[in-house]
Design an enzyme around this catalytic site. Structure first.
Site, mmCIF file in Angstrom:
data_model
loop_
_atom_site.group_PDB
_atom_site.id
_atom_site.type_symbol
_atom_site.label_atom_id
_atom_site.label_comp_id
_atom_site.label_asym_id
_atom_site.label_seq_id
_atom_site.Cartn_x
_atom_site.Cartn_y
_atom_site.Cartn_z
ATOM 1 C CG ASP A 164 7.536 4.532 7.264
ATOM 2 O OD1 ASP A 164 6.501 4.620 7.255
ATOM 3 O OD2 ASP A 164 8.162 4.088 6.201
ATOM 4 C CG ASP A 200 10.622 5.664 3.506
ATOM 5 O OD1 ASP A 200 11.535 5.079 3.757
ATOM 6 O OD2 ASP A 200 9.691 4.766 3.238
ATOM 7 C CG ASP A 214 5.800 6.580 4.499
ATOM 8 O OD1 ASP A 214 6.556 5.963 3.970
ATOM 9 O OD2 ASP A 214 4.818 6.166 5.125
HETATM 10 P P1 8DG Z 1 3.235 2.108 8.458
HETATM 11 O O1 8DG Z 1 4.544 2.798 7.921
HETATM 12 O O2 8DG Z 1 2.438 3.075 9.213
HETATM 13 O O3 8DG Z 1 3.475 1.024 9.127
HETATM 14 O O4 8DG Z 1 2.381 1.893 6.857
HETATM 15 P P2 8DG Z 1 2.589 2.545 5.710
HETATM 16 O O5 8DG Z 1 2.905 3.864 5.778
HETATM 17 O O6 8DG Z 1 1.239 2.039 4.944
HETATM 18 O O7 8DG Z 1 3.704 1.596 5.061
HETATM 19 P P3 8DG Z 1 4.950 1.805 4.162
HETATM 20 O O8 8DG Z 1 5.944 0.560 4.358
HETATM 21 O O9 8DG Z 1 5.704 3.096 4.820
HETATM 22 O O10 8DG Z 1 4.431 2.169 2.879
HETATM 23 C C1 8DG Z 1 3.811 3.482 2.412
HETATM 24 C C2 8DG Z 1 3.483 3.287 0.829
HETATM 25 O O11 8DG Z 1 4.770 3.483 0.097
HETATM 26 C C3 8DG Z 1 3.300 2.111 0.367
HETATM 27 O O12 8DG Z 1 1.613 2.315 0.190
HETATM 28 C C4 8DG Z 1 3.890 1.765 -0.866
HETATM 29 C C5 8DG Z 1 4.739 3.118 -0.881
HETATM 30 N N1 8DG Z 1 6.001 2.373 -1.148
HETATM 31 C C6 8DG Z 1 7.042 1.967 -0.325
HETATM 32 N N2 8DG Z 1 8.163 1.595 -1.273
HETATM 33 C C7 8DG Z 1 7.824 2.173 -2.406
HETATM 34 C C8 8DG Z 1 8.825 2.417 -3.443
HETATM 35 O O13 8DG Z 1 9.741 1.755 -3.577
HETATM 36 N N3 8DG Z 1 8.275 2.957 -4.568
HETATM 37 C C9 8DG Z 1 6.973 3.391 -4.680
HETATM 38 N N4 8DG Z 1 6.397 4.148 -5.669
HETATM 39 N N5 8DG Z 1 6.196 3.441 -3.457
HETATM 40 C C10 8DG Z 1 6.602 2.845 -2.591
HETATM 41 O O14 8DG Z 1 6.914 1.559 0.528
HETATM 42 MN MN MN Z 2 4.861 4.425 6.474
HETATM 43 MN MN MN Z 3 7.672 4.091 4.185
#
Ligand code: 8DG
Ligand code: MN
Ligand code: MN
Length: 373
Positions: A204, A297, A206
């Site tokens: 995704d 996100d 972020d």
């Molecule tokens: P990817 O997408 O490349 O596969 O890996 P990533 O970017 O490390 O994983 P991610 O699932 O997109 O998560 C990125 C960070 O976002 C993760 O370390 C923790 C944070 N995170 C969530 N959900 C939530 C949430 O609900 N609240 C907070 N504060 N942080 C969150 O994934």
């Molecule tokens: Mn991510």
């Molecule tokens: Mn994410």
């Protein structure tokens, strides 16, 4: 002067936030085996076992050498009996029978495929498996109940399971920046998550949004999301309220009619681009129009919380989990994506940068590229 022994130098710290973990590491075969059994444990609802395998894998990712023998593991923390056994099998036979059984099991493969649908977690996947469903087409044939997120997830199953490229992430940053500029000039859009840790692809995108004048960001997310939606950029979105309001009663502080306090949005973007065929560098000169669904996100943060949000959303999940565990158990502090609270002094510690947060915690600064725990 204390002479550093070889043993000191080989010492691997107990918490992931005390270690440097690069993206490319030296023990891929072992970490993949451990992560498979970690995932299988989570599929069975064994959170504790899942965490233990996942931690063992994370420790190996930070190890600067390739493990050749179980004797190498004596200097490593957090590798339990079961993980050790799996590592030994892989080292001696090239593969672990237990891991191979998991990989071949119908349950594991089915759960993995169901979980790949956006909006489907372990609970839903497990229920479908119990009901005898095995494939994505079984879901349609048996009229499995899908919520609106899952329906969109199913519709864009292929796109959402093909890796997001950095160039695609950057294109989305541009689109969101354009939206933000219309409502709040001076606000910035920052790419976090795996891409900030140096990954070339992700599942995704972020994004963090903030403005240097505290309070200006209030109400921004709903405007941005509505605009993106009206321009056809959104295939799905679901906004959530800020989970942290230290001075107010959460339930009472939110009026049901205003979205001002919604500061997170889990969405699916429709990214369009011209396919780059030789000889058609100009838009409209004959290149095919290509659309791709991409998970995004969006998080809006007040400037005073920006460093905490940046640290919290950069990940990895193992790194974040250990940052919070370390804060709690070693420092008696509570860290989240908004603040750092000292439970004995009863004060919030402010920070204008990630570096300052690491300083408050008495930790060496770990750069994002070294947080791939
Ligand atoms: P990817 O997408 O490349 O596969 O890996 P990533 O970017 O490390 O994983 P991610 O699932 O997109 O998560 C990125 C960070 O976002 C993760 O370390 C923790 C944070 N995170 C969530 N959900 C939530 C949430 O609900 N609240 C907070 N504060 N942080 C969150 O994934
Ligand atoms: Mn991510
Ligand atoms: Mn994410």
């Amino acid at each position: 002067v204390h002479a550093e022994t070889l043993e000191d130098r080989c010492q691997v710290a107990a918490y992931a936030c005390q270690r440097r973990t690069p993206l490319a590491h030296k023990n891929q075969l072992l970490t993949e085996a451990l992560e498979t059994v970690a995932e299988e444990a989570l599929f069975r609802g064994s959170e504790g076992r899942g965490l233990a395998f996942s931690r063992a894998a994370s420790v190996l990712k930070s190890f600067p050498w390739t493990v050749r023998s179980v004797k190498d593991l004596s200097s490593l923390p957090g590798i339990g009996e079961h993980s050790r056994k799996i590592i030994q099998e892989v080292l001696e036979d090239g593969a672990s029978a237990e891991v191979e059984n998991v990989r071949q099991s119908e349950r594991y493969q089915t759960m993995k495929n169901f979980k790949k649908i956006f909006g489907v977690g372990v609970k839903t996947a497990g229920r479908w498996y119990q009901e005898g469903l095995r494939t994505i087409s079984d879901l349609q044939a048996h009229h499995a109940k899908l919520n609106s997120a899952q329906q969109v997830g199913l519709l864009h199953y292929r796109d959402l399971n093909s890796p997001v490229k950095r160039s695609e992430a950057e294109a989305i940053v541009q689109v969101v920046q354009k939206a933000v500029d219309q409502f709040l000039p001076g606000a910035s859009v920052i790419l976090t998550g795996g891409f900030r840790r140096g990954k070339q692809t992700g599942h995704d995108v972020d994004l963090l949004i903030t403005h240097p004048t505290e309070g200006q960001e209030m109400g921004l997310l709903s405007k941005v999301v509505s605009w993106l939606d009206s321009q056809g950029f959104m295939l799905y979105h679901s906004t959530h309220r800020n989970s942290f309001q230290p001075l107010e009663d959460e339930e009472l502080s939110v009026s049901a009619t205003t979205m001002d306090r919604f500061d997170r949005c889990f969405s699916i973007f429709c990214l369009s681009s011209m396919t780059e065929e030789p000889g058609c560098e100009l838009k409209g000169s004959g290149g095919a129009h290509h659309r791709k669904a991409v998970r995004v996100d969006l998080v809006v943060t007040p400037y005073s919380q920006f460093s905490f949000a940046l640290l919290g959303w950069t990940g990895s999940k193992n790194f974040e989990r250990d940052l919070r565990r370390f804060s709690k158990y070693e420092k008696k502090m509570v860290l989240n994506s908004h603040t750092l609270y000292h439970t004995e002094k009863k004060i919030f510690l402010s920070a204008a940068s990630e570096e300052e947060i690491f300083q408050h915690l008495g930790l060496d600064f770990i750069s994002p590229e070294q947080r791939n725990a």
